[in-house]
Every structure is written in C-alpha cells, then in structure tokens.
Design a protein around this motif. Structure first.
Motif: not given
Ligand code: GDP
Ligand code: IMO
Ligand code: MG
Length: 420
Positions: A111-115, A169-171, A174-179
């Motif tokens: 879901r985070l990757l989609d965003a 990949i998220l790094a 530069n995508f911020q998230y709270d896993l």
C-alpha cells in the motif's frame, strides 16, 4: 459442467455484484478470479445494502460455496474488516468461503509503495484505489510475492525478506511512513484469515466440474481496465478479461461456458485516463446524480458519459461474450434523447475499430435515439417495456450482435428483468 464467467465490459462498476447475487441460485459455486480490494461490488436486497471487496458476491444466497481464487490479491487487514462487518449482520462465512493457497498477499508495504509510485508520477498519476494492487502484482510477476499458503510455511522469513526489499525502495522514493500501526492491523488480519480453510482451489474447482457442479466466475474491474487490452497505462494490474478466469482459477479454456458481459446503459470511469465519450456538461452531472455515480470504495465522483459502442464491441470480441446484461436503464428515464457513440473520428478519419490508443484526439461520432421518458424502476417484465426502450435494446443488439439477456432497472435484487 463448465464455468460461466460474468465480467465488466467498460471501466468497472457496471453492477457485477448485483447480477452475481441474482444469478447465484443457479450455481453451486461462485468464485472471484482476479483483482482485490480495489473492487467494490454493491448488492441490495430486503432494504439492506452491502459492498463486497474481496469476498465473492454469491455469499448471501443460501450456503453456496464461495471461493477466492489464485488470481486474486488479498489484503488480510481489509479482509478482516469485511468479514467482521458481515458477521455483525449475522453471516458466518467460515463454512462457505474458501481461499486459494496460491492467492497473493497484499503486504502493508504494498500500500505504501502504491502511494509512493502515485505521488512520484505527479500529474500523470493513474488515480489508483491506493490498495497496493499494482505493487502486489508486480511482486507476483517478478517472483517476489508472498502467498496465502506461505502463512503455513516459514512465513516470518518470507515476510521479512519482502518487507526489507520494499523498505529499500521506499527509501529511494524518500517516502515517509509509520509501518508499525499498519503492520498491527495487518497481522490481526492474518489471524482472522487463519479461521478460514486454505485450499488448492484449482483442484477443488475442477473436481466440482467433474462432479457435475456449476461454477460462476465473478470478474472485478472491467475490460477497459485490463492490463493488456485496457487504456494502458491507465489500467489495473490484472487480466480482467475472460482469459483471466482460466489463469485465475486454473480452469482450461475449453471448460468456459457462457460469458456474461455487463455494461451500463451509459458509461463511467474513476481515476485518470482517456474516456472519449465523457461529458463535462449538465448531462454528465445529471447522469452522476441520477445514477449516484460515486465510488463504492473510495467515494470518488465517477466521470460520466454516453455509451461507447466502439469500446463495447472490442470488449465483446476480446471476451467472447455470449450474453449481454444492461444495467442502470432507469438512470436514463428522464432523457428526451440518448446518444450512442458508433465510431471515432481520429485526425479527420472515421474509425470503427478500437485503436491502439485512445487519447484527446479520439472524437466520438454519435447517433441520437429517442428516450423512453418512463419510470423503469417499477417495470417487472419485458412486456411492460415502453416502445422507445424496446427500440433502444434492438438498436444495441443489432450494433453489438449479441443478445441482451438481462435488463436491470434499479439497484435492488428484485429490479432485474430476465428476457427470453
Ligand atoms: P460493480 O463494481 O460492478 O459491482 O458495481 P458497483 O457496485 O461499484 O456500482 C454499481 C452501482 O449501481 C451500485 O451502487 C449499485 O447499487 C447500483 N446499481 C446496480 N444496478 C443498478 C440499476 O439497474 N439501476 C440503478 N439506479 N442502480 C444500479
Ligand atoms: P470494480 O470491481 C472502477 C481503477 C482505479 C484506477 C485504476 C487502477 O468495483 O468494478 P488500481 O487500484 O486497480 O491499481 O487502480 O483502476 N479501478 C476501478 N475502477 N471499478 C473498480 O472495481 C476498479 N478497480 C480499480 O480507479 O483508475
Ligand atoms: Mg465497483
């Protein structure tokens, strides 16, 4: 016996859930074969409304067997929410809903990757449902996926390996998230999932067929969102077409029976991408209001336009449709005249065949037909159809060369007319 397939011919939301529910009494088994919780399939009966996302729409008709096939991608957290809502309204699913071990899991990071991918695309974003569908199918195809059956075998390692790849990949994005918070819900979903029986659904379904049992395969999305034949790249990430039922259930092509192709009397689309017959005027607003065209899952307003017969013919060809189903006839009740796109004009040339690409240069060529100006929601049988409506059906059948088998005149199960 053979597997009958019911699928959308437009850009999704044609009314598949409603018609699967109506047809289920004829079948022993109903199975979803692709897509995931990007779907929102609405059913209405006895004054109640349900929206299903991963659970097949045969779940409310007695104790028919319902199967989530191998071609589906499943989010345990959303699955838990969906199951618990049904349990709260008195439906125990564990004895009649089975899940393929080969269905792929949507991980929290998908879901985070989609965003992340969507925000990186900026103005050219797809307008996905944000449910992680593309990244999950990407991992499936690139042989990095985690499947439902893996929950029972060395799951922690497989999960950790996949999450580590996704974090890298998220790094980069530069995508911020709270896993942590989404992982908590996700693992609660895994526990819920474990209450269900995981099956080798390809064996189960083929055994049912050999034993003379009938199976209805329920499509999600629509042909114009198909990864190969839709309006690429503004599509979903699975094969939504009839062939998807073969790969998504493990059924041989020769075991496909009827193919029910479902379409609205007009046309809608959610998200970005070309839509040649889209209306930006009052008529478009009227269709949205009268058809209550807002996403079943996201609530996003749906883009509305006239029916596109060039695209419909293409969809009928790709799917081998044997029976057509026309939905939302009642939404057109008030129209003096109704338009249907019968060709495209591209750079001054008239084109009758669906082209490689549709874009801002694809202009619809319309014919105009008289509206029926009758309240269709109360019509109960074909003999009550007003003449102008009969003419509209004959026009469509002549253009599309496939019989219209069912006409829907309202959202309720009972507002459905089967034709001879
Ligand atoms: P699906 O994704 O193909 O199952 O379709 P959705 O449930 O997303 O969208 C179809 C919408 O139209 C739902 O709100 C249905 O309740 C509604 N609907 C289905 N058939 C009819 C119909 O014949 N007339 C009207 N007015 N609404 C309908
Ligand atoms: P049902 O089964 C309508 C659209 C999204 C977006 C594109 C890609 O209810 O008909 P995705 O999240 O799949 O990567 O998004 O596809 N889309 C749908 N539009 N109905 C659906 O499902 C859809 N599922 C995805 O809006 O444009
Ligand atoms: Mg829908």
């Amino acid at each position: 016996m053979k597997v009958d397939v019911l699928l959308g011919l437009q850009w999704g939301d044609e009314g598949k859930g409603k018609v699967v529910d109506v047809l289920t009494p004829r079948y022993d088994v109903v199975s979803r074969f692709q897509g995931g919780p990007n779907a929102g399939h609405t059913l209405e009966f006895n004054g109640q409304k349900y929206v299903l996302r991963s659970i097949p729409s045969g779940i409310f008709q007695g104790d028919k067997v319902n199967i989530i096939g191998n071609g589906v991608v499943l989010d345990p957290a959303l699955f838990k929410v969906e199951v618990e809502a049904l349990e709260a309204s008195g439906h125990d699913l564990t004895k009649r809903l089975y899940i393929s071990k080969k269905a792929h899991l949507i991980l929290p990071t998908h879901r985070l990757l989609d965003a992340a991918y969507e925000s990186a695309k900026g103005d050219s974003k797809i307008g996905t449902t944000g449910k992680g569908i593309g990244p999950t199918y990407t991992d499936k195809i690139s042989r990095n996926g985690v499947r439902v059956g893996d929950i029972l075998h060395n799951f922690d390692t497989k999960y950790a390996q996949a999450i580590a790849k996704h974090k890298a990949i998220l790094a980069q994005y530069n995508f911020q998230y709270d896993l942590a918070s989404i992982e908590k819900e996700w693992f609660a979903g895994i526990e819920k999932l474990k209450q269900f029986t995981f099956i080798d659904s390809e064996h189960t379904i083929n055994k049912y067929l050999a034993d003379g049992k009938s199976v209805l395969a329920e499509g999600a999305q629509g042909t114009m969102l198909d990864i190969d034949f839709g309006s690429y790249p503004f599509v979903t990430s699975s094969n939504t077409i009839c062939a998807g039922a073969c790969t998504g259930l493990g059924v041989a092509p020769r075991n496909i029976g009827d193919v029910f192709g479902i379409f609205k009397a007009y046309c809608t689309r959610v998200g970005s991408g070309p839509f040649p017959t889209e209306l930006f005027d009052n008529t478009g607003d009227t269709l949205r209001e009268l058809g209550y065209e807002f996403g079943s899952v996201t609530g996003r307003p749906r883009r509305c336009g006239w029916i596109d017969l060039v695209a419909l013919k293409y969809a009928i060809m790709i799917n081998g449709v044997t029976k057509l189903i026309m939905m939302k006839s009642d939404v057109m009740d008030a129209f003096e005249t109704i338009k249907a796109c019968v060709a495209y004009k591209i750079n001054g040339n008239t084109v009758n065949e669906f082209p490689f690409e549709i874009n801002e240069n694809t202009e619809p060529v319309y014919v105009e037909l008289p509206g029926w100006k009758t309240n269709m929601t109360k019509v109960q049988k074909e003999s009550e159809f007003p003449q102008a409506f009969k003419n509209y059906l004959s026009f469509l059948e002549k253009e599309l060369n496939v019989p219209i088998y069912i006409v829907s005149v309202g959202p309720d199960r009972d507002q459905t007319i089967l034709r001879k």
